[in-house]
Design a protein around this motif. Structure first.
Motif, PDB file in Angstrom:
ATOM      1  N   TYR A  61      16.291 -42.302  -3.463  1.00 61.40           N
ATOM      2  CA  TYR A  61      16.642 -41.841  -4.820  1.00 61.40           C
ATOM      3  C   TYR A  61      16.360 -42.957  -5.812  1.00 61.40           C
ATOM      4  CZ  TYR A  61      18.985 -38.032  -2.437  1.00 61.40           C
ATOM      5  OH  TYR A  61      19.260 -36.958  -1.654  1.00 61.40           O
ATOM      6  N   LYS A  79       9.998 -35.752  -2.872  1.00 59.94           N
ATOM      7  CA  LYS A  79       9.719 -36.283  -1.541  1.00 59.94           C
ATOM      8  C   LYS A  79      10.952 -36.873  -0.883  1.00 59.94           C
ATOM      9  CE  LYS A  79       4.833 -36.972  -1.868  1.00 59.94           C
ATOM     10  NZ  LYS A  79       4.330 -37.159  -3.240  1.00 59.94           N
ATOM     11  N   SER A  80      12.026 -37.031  -1.641  1.00 61.41           N
ATOM     12  CA  SER A  80      13.223 -37.618  -1.020  1.00 61.41           C
ATOM     13  C   SER A  80      14.144 -36.546  -0.441  1.00 61.41           C
ATOM     14  CB  SER A  80      13.969 -38.497  -2.013  1.00 61.41           C
ATOM     15  OG  SER A  80      14.270 -37.788  -3.176  1.00 61.41           O
ATOM     16  N   TRP A 106      14.143 -35.344   2.396  1.00 54.78           N
ATOM     17  CA  TRP A 106      14.522 -35.649   3.783  1.00 54.78           C
ATOM     18  C   TRP A 106      15.919 -36.266   3.865  1.00 54.78           C
ATOM     19  CZ3 TRP A 106      15.836 -40.587   5.235  1.00 54.78           C
ATOM     20  CH2 TRP A 106      15.490 -41.614   4.341  1.00 54.78           C
ATOM     21  N   ILE A 107      16.341 -36.943   2.807  1.00 61.55           N
ATOM     22  CA  ILE A 107      17.619 -37.666   2.880  1.00 61.55           C
ATOM     23  C   ILE A 107      18.754 -36.698   3.190  1.00 61.55           C
ATOM     24  CG2 ILE A 107      19.238 -39.139   1.617  1.00 61.55           C
ATOM     25  CD1 ILE A 107      16.906 -40.205   0.018  1.00 61.55           C
ATOM     26  N   VAL A 108      18.949 -35.716   2.289  1.00 58.61           N
ATOM     27  CA  VAL A 108      20.070 -34.801   2.526  1.00 58.61           C
ATOM     28  C   VAL A 108      19.845 -33.917   3.739  1.00 58.61           C
ATOM     29  CG1 VAL A 108      21.360 -34.671   0.410  1.00 58.61           C
ATOM     30  CG2 VAL A 108      19.165 -33.546   0.540  1.00 58.61           C
ATOM     31  N   GLN A 109      18.561 -33.634   4.022  1.00 61.13           N
ATOM     32  CA  GLN A 109      18.298 -32.779   5.179  1.00 61.13           C
ATOM     33  C   GLN A 109      18.666 -33.467   6.491  1.00 61.13           C
ATOM     34  OE1 GLN A 109      14.192 -31.746   4.507  1.00 61.13           O
ATOM     35  NE2 GLN A 109      14.737 -29.712   3.772  1.00 61.13           N
ATOM     36  N   SER A 110      18.466 -34.790   6.562  1.00 59.99           N
ATOM     37  CA  SER A 110      18.763 -35.478   7.817  1.00 59.99           C
ATOM     38  C   SER A 110      20.234 -35.901   7.898  1.00 59.99           C
ATOM     39  CB  SER A 110      17.857 -36.700   7.983  1.00 59.99           C
ATOM     40  OG  SER A 110      18.221 -37.695   7.062  1.00 59.99           O
ATOM     41  N   PHE A 111      20.976 -35.672   6.840  1.00 55.57           N
ATOM     42  CA  PHE A 111      22.391 -36.048   6.834  1.00 55.57           C
ATOM     43  C   PHE A 111      23.263 -34.960   7.447  1.00 55.57           C
ATOM     44  CE2 PHE A 111      22.393 -39.221   3.065  1.00 55.57           C
ATOM     45  CZ  PHE A 111      21.756 -40.131   3.867  1.00 55.57           C
ATOM     46  N   ILE A 127      15.042 -31.792  10.748  1.00 59.89           N
ATOM     47  CA  ILE A 127      14.530 -31.453   9.419  1.00 59.89           C
ATOM     48  C   ILE A 127      13.228 -30.670   9.520  1.00 59.89           C
ATOM     49  CG2 ILE A 127      15.640 -33.399   8.318  1.00 59.89           C
ATOM     50  CD1 ILE A 127      13.127 -34.886   8.248  1.00 59.89           C
ATOM     51  N   LYS A 150      23.452 -34.653  13.866  1.00 66.61           N
ATOM     52  CA  LYS A 150      23.045 -35.552  12.781  1.00 66.61           C
ATOM     53  C   LYS A 150      24.073 -36.659  12.553  1.00 66.61           C
ATOM     54  CE  LYS A 150      20.293 -32.101  10.348  1.00 66.61           C
ATOM     55  NZ  LYS A 150      20.261 -31.175   9.195  1.00 66.61           N
ATOM     56  N   GLU A 189      14.409 -32.985  -6.001  1.00 62.84           N
ATOM     57  CA  GLU A 189      14.550 -33.794  -4.788  1.00 62.84           C
ATOM     58  C   GLU A 189      13.192 -34.357  -4.379  1.00 62.84           C
ATOM     59  OE1 GLU A 189      17.231 -34.465  -2.776  1.00 62.84           O
ATOM     60  OE2 GLU A 189      18.683 -33.455  -4.027  1.00 62.84           O
ATOM     61  N   PHE A 210      16.532 -43.173  -8.833  1.00 62.03           N
ATOM     62  CA  PHE A 210      17.401 -43.298 -10.015  1.00 62.03           C
ATOM     63  C   PHE A 210      18.716 -44.005  -9.701  1.00 62.03           C
ATOM     64  CE2 PHE A 210      17.876 -39.272  -7.911  1.00 62.03           C
ATOM     65  CZ  PHE A 210      19.240 -39.167  -7.729  1.00 62.03           C
ATOM     66  N   CYS A 221      15.190 -34.865  14.358  1.00 65.47           N
ATOM     67  CA  CYS A 221      16.193 -35.163  13.332  1.00 65.47           C
ATOM     68  C   CYS A 221      16.698 -33.903  12.652  1.00 65.47           C
ATOM     69  CB  CYS A 221      15.612 -36.093  12.285  1.00 65.47           C
ATOM     70  SG  CYS A 221      15.150 -37.660  12.991  1.00 65.47           S
ATOM     71  N   TYR A 228      10.899 -42.806   0.791  1.00 67.28           N
ATOM     72  CA  TYR A 228      11.187 -42.159  -0.497  1.00 67.28           C
ATOM     73  C   TYR A 228      12.693 -42.042  -0.638  1.00 67.28           C
ATOM     74  CZ  TYR A 228       6.265 -40.773  -0.654  1.00 67.28           C
ATOM     75  OH  TYR A 228       4.904 -40.775  -0.688  1.00 67.28           O
ATOM     76  N   ILE A 261      28.860 -40.026   2.679  1.00 73.41           N
ATOM     77  CA  ILE A 261      28.403 -38.865   3.447  1.00 73.41           C
ATOM     78  C   ILE A 261      28.854 -38.973   4.904  1.00 73.41           C
ATOM     79  CG2 ILE A 261      26.371 -37.654   4.346  1.00 73.41           C
ATOM     80  CD1 ILE A 261      26.586 -37.107   1.470  1.00 73.41           C
ATOM     81  N   PHE A 262      28.729 -40.191   5.472  1.00 70.62           N
ATOM     82  CA  PHE A 262      29.089 -40.354   6.877  1.00 70.62           C
ATOM     83  C   PHE A 262      30.563 -40.721   7.051  1.00 70.62           C
ATOM     84  CE2 PHE A 262      24.507 -40.627   7.292  1.00 70.62           C
ATOM     85  CZ  PHE A 262      24.293 -39.971   8.487  1.00 70.62           C
ATOM     86  N   ARG A 313      21.477 -38.426 -11.267  1.00 66.41           N
ATOM     87  CA  ARG A 313      20.092 -38.063 -11.532  1.00 66.41           C
ATOM     88  C   ARG A 313      19.952 -37.504 -12.950  1.00 66.41           C
ATOM     89  NH1 ARG A 313      16.448 -36.417  -7.695  1.00 66.41           N
ATOM     90  NH2 ARG A 313      17.941 -35.301  -6.471  1.00 66.41           N
TER      91      ARG A 313
END
Ligand SMILES: Nc1ncnc2c1ncn2[C@@H]1O[C@H](COP(=O)(O)OP(=O)(O)OP(=O)(O)O)[C@@H](O)[C@H]1O
Ligand SMILES: [Mg+2]
Lengths: 533, 237
Positions: free
Chosen positions: B88, A379-380, A382-387, B52, B75, A377, B90, B50, B86, B103-104, A306
């Motif tokens: 990443y 609006k994205s 949610w990605i790390v939060q749901s991981f 969150i 999770k 982060e 970049f 989920c 939404y 990650i998984f 990033r």
């Protein structure tokens, strides 16, 4: 309609300074007071800085008959500061705002959209300008008599002066937008161009400082140069100092006409500029073996990605890296300088090495890479939060990114110190320890502060990096962490203990704070992050 | 055995109760549809499942484990596809997929196989080197789906997954959903497309203003009518 558009812009500008989405509803009174004090502090700092500057040049200039040059220099300073302060925002606001397309699809004349954005930039320029022209005016008022006509002239010109930097930044922003649209390696080109621009700016500042004396001594020569070369600035000075109507008219014309032309051209092309996306040739994916890594390293890699892909982020958050490297190089080139200083001021000899260490700390602390990292982060999030990763791993990855980027230059500077200067063993130890520790502090502090002042509702990343509570606090706090102890030592502890001992104690306290912040991110921070946004 | 168990879930935003004492049981092997008007509380429920979104009352169990007590364990078993992809911007598509696989902790050969399989299926392979910022909405949605499948989840929770997908991709996604359930997993998804829900779901729940109106197998809920008629009738009351 136009009014509504303009009001939305201004609210956004105000909101970007004083609101974080998390606290929007339940902002407490004590917090508001804190913000006000903080804002006052910044305003006062700038105000007095320029006050001092104008105080130094006012009398020498006016007493030798160059009152107009005094005002010319004030206006020139204002133009340069406004331009620097607003050029990147201009580009972001005019040419790559994400809501451009939405607004364009509504039945609003494009000229209105443009006008509402320009109105906001104009307000920003007025704010910048206040810091320069008001001190300049006050200094003059304190030393010389002022007539009512002079004040009226001053106010009129105050109102129109921002059109000049605005014209310049529109043109420059447009150029930037056109270039970055056409180039593949956009991020590199923009970074290089902006660094180049910045180097030029600092060169300019250093030159003016160095030649302030020369300026005062050679008023006649410089006066004639300004008169013939920088037309609007010349008439700005002349009209105020001599209450010259024709100069006033000439100044107003030279501010309004170019702006009107640029505005007309922009309005005419606005749809085309903001809607053409040239696009680049597509790279076709070829299957390759994938690199496997741990979750933690993946998080760090993501943060670094990033950072490296955003020139705006690089330029605004990591200038300290450039300065630290420049400092290391300067140390090697001017290695005799400290000795020369000691020769003239022998009483400084015990402090020169600690001062160098403090210098590295200060340079490194001007990096604010981690402070906007949670906001980014957006609006994205949610990605790390749901991981299935602990929030603390995500947060620490952000701090680690800061360290990975900032620590190498810091160590280079420390090594440069050690190899070029005569350092005692204790000092070597401190040089290697303290700047690194300060960097770690800034990295962790940025994350902690951003956790409490996140901002996710940005349309453009620039807002998250440049105009948010979090980066503002981080910037001043990390500077204060170094300056306050330095002042404290000078005032209180100088007699009581050696500077090395003081630094050592400071290092221990700082380590304790870092450890506390680390624990905080691991426990409470992780819990906050899990449901952020 | 229940794959997802929602017990007395309540979530308030300020004074407003978005989800009110909602209980749902999603069995293994089931595709479970979740239907309700705009603002009914679907997204709120899904986000709570989920991990969150913090909820005020109730419990949520994933494969028997409470999401409050062991969020990471839960999770690890589920995959979430939000209503808006939404991602990443970049990163390039492939970098994003590899990030998720890291990650998984998906082994090298398996991640390569799965990425190839699903990217080919959704015709996204050629674009994987491009930055996500250059993707269309549908392409982003496809990438979000692929990234959700990369760790072979037992439970897939999706918020309006068909929005923006072309007919071919929609068809493949339905097949994949069925296959996950055949392998002992479960699917919980919200939708507004009642025809799709009617054909695809084994069980269905309808909520209104945060409260459960009716739930059960598709036959129980709709009887001899179409799902649309049932829904409109329930909404009309
Ligand atoms: N962040 C929030 N703050 C306050 N209220 C919210 C928030 N998010 C949702 N709500 C409210 O909660 C209720 C449920 O919203 P939710 O997003 O769950 O609806 P939904 O069923 O997903 O609707 P849709 O079909 O439009 O996606 C709505 O009334 C909404 O206004
Ligand atoms: Mg929804």
């Amino acid at each position: 309609m136009l009014k509504a558009l303009i009001i939305t812009r201004l609210k956004a500008l105000y909101g970007s300074f004083f609101h974080s989405s998390r606290f929007k509803k339940k902002r407490r009174g004590s917090f508001k007071i804190l913000v006000a004090i903080f804002a006052l502090y910044i305003i006062a700092t700038f105000f007095f800085m320029f006050f001092g500057f104008f105080h130094a040049i006012c009398q020498p200039m006016v007493s030798s008959g160059f009152a107009w040059l005094y005002f010319s220099i004030a206006s020139l300073t204002a133009i340069v500061l406004c331009f620097i302060g607003s050029v990147f925002l201009t580009k972001a606001q005019l040419f790559d705002a994400q809501d451009n397309e939405l607004l364009m699809s509504m039945p609003i004349p494009p000229g209105y959209i443009l006008l509402s954005r320009i109105a906001m930039l104009l307000v920003l320029n007025y704010i910048f300008q206040l810091f320069i022209l008001v001190p300049a005016g006050i200094v003059y008022y304190m030393n010389y008599t002022v007539t009512a006509v002079g004040i009226v002239f001053f106010i009129i010109e105050f109102l129109f002066l921002p059109l000049i930097p605005l014209t310049l930044s529109c043109i420059f922003g447009w150029l930037l937008a056109v270039i970055s649209e056409r180039v593949r390696n956009k991020s590199l080109i923009t970074t290089v161009m902006s660094l180049f621009f910045l180097a030029f700016y600092f060169y300019f500042i250093f030159q003016t400082n160095r030649y302030l004396q020369v300026l005062i001594e050679n008023i006649h020569l410089i006066g004639s140069k300004i008169g013939s070369f920088v037309f609007p600035v010349y008439h700005f000075g002349l009209s105020i100092a001599e209450e010259n109507i024709s100069s006033l008219v000439l100044f107003l014309l030279s501010a309004i006409v170019p702006f009107a032309i640029v505005y007309a051209v922009l309005a005419h092309n606005f749809i085309k500029i903001t809607t053409t996306k040239k696009g680049l040739t597509r790279i076709k994916y070829k299957e390759q073996p994938l690199k496997v890594g741990s979750a933690k390293s993946a998080l760090l890699k993501k943060e670094l990605n990033r950072f490296y892909t955003s020139p705006m982020y690089i330029l605004n958050a990591s200038l300290g890296v450039v300065f630290t490297l420049a400092f290391a190089v300067a140390l090697i080139i001017y290695r005799d300088l400290p000795n020369l200083i000691i020769k003239d001021y022998p009483q400084l000899s015990t402090y020169i090495n600690p001062l160098l260490i403090t210098m590295i700390c200060l340079l490194s602390s001007s990096n604010i890479i981690s402070a906007p990292s949670i906001s980014l982060e957006g609006k994205s999030i949610w990605i790390v939060q749901s991981f299935p990763v602990d929030g603390s791993d995500v947060l620490l990855a952000k701090a680690k990114m800061h360290m990975v980027i900032c620590l190498p230059p810091v160590f280079l500077a420390s090594l440069a110190c050690i190899f070029t200067m005569k350092f005692s063993l204790v000092q070597i130890f401190l040089t290697l320890l303290l700047p690194a520790l300060v960097t770690v502090f800034c990295a962790l502090f940025g994350v902690v502060i951003n956790l409490h002042f996140p901002k996710f509702d940005w349309l453009n990343e620039t807002v998250a990096v440049k105009q948010s509570m979090s980066t503002g606090i981080a910037m001043f706090a990390s500077m204060a962490v170094i300056l306050l102890p330095a002042i404290l030592y000078g005032l209180l502890f100088m007699q009581a203990m050696s500077v090395e001992l003081f630094m050592f104690i400071f290092a221990i306290i700082l380590s304790a704070v870092c450890l506390w912040m680390y624990r905080y991110l691991k426990t409470k921070g992780s819990a906050i992050f899990a449901y952020l946004g | 055995m229940r794959m997802l168990k929602i017990e007395h879930l309540t979530k308030k935003y300020g004074d407003k109760t978005a989800v009110d004492n909602l209980s749902l049981h999603i069995k293994k092997g089931m595709i479970y549809g979740f239907i309700g008007h705009n603002g009914a509380g679907k997204t709120t429920t899904i986000k709570s499942c989920c991990g969150i979104l913090k909820f005020d009352n109730g419990e949520i169990y994933i494969d028997g484990v409470s999401i409050k007590e062991d969020p990471l364990g839960c999770k690890r078993k589920l995959a979430y596809i939000p209503d808006n992809p939404y991602l990443y911007e970049f990163l390039s598509g492939i970098k994003y997929l590899n990030f998720v696989a890291d990650i998984f902790d998906v082994p090298k050969t398996e991640r390569e196989e799965r990425i190839k399989k699903y990217a080919d299926l959704f015709e996204l392979t050629d674009d994987l080197a491009q930055p996500i910022s250059s993707y269309s909405r549908g392409m982003k949605q496809k990438l979000a789906i692929i990234s959700a499948l990369i760790h072979d989840p037992k439970l897939v929770i999706m918020d309006e997954p068909f929005v923006g997908l072309d007919p071919k991709a929609t068809h493949y996604l339905k097949n994949i959903m069925r296959k996950i359930c055949d392998n002992g997993g479960a699917i919980f998804f919200s939708t507004h497309v009642l025809e799709v829900a009617e054909k695809l779901c084994d069980e269905v729940a309808i909520i209104r203003k945060g409260k459960l109106v009716i739930s059960g197998t598709m036959e129980e809920v709709k009887g001899n009518d179409s799902l649309e008629d049932v829904f409109l009738e329930l909404e009309g009351e």
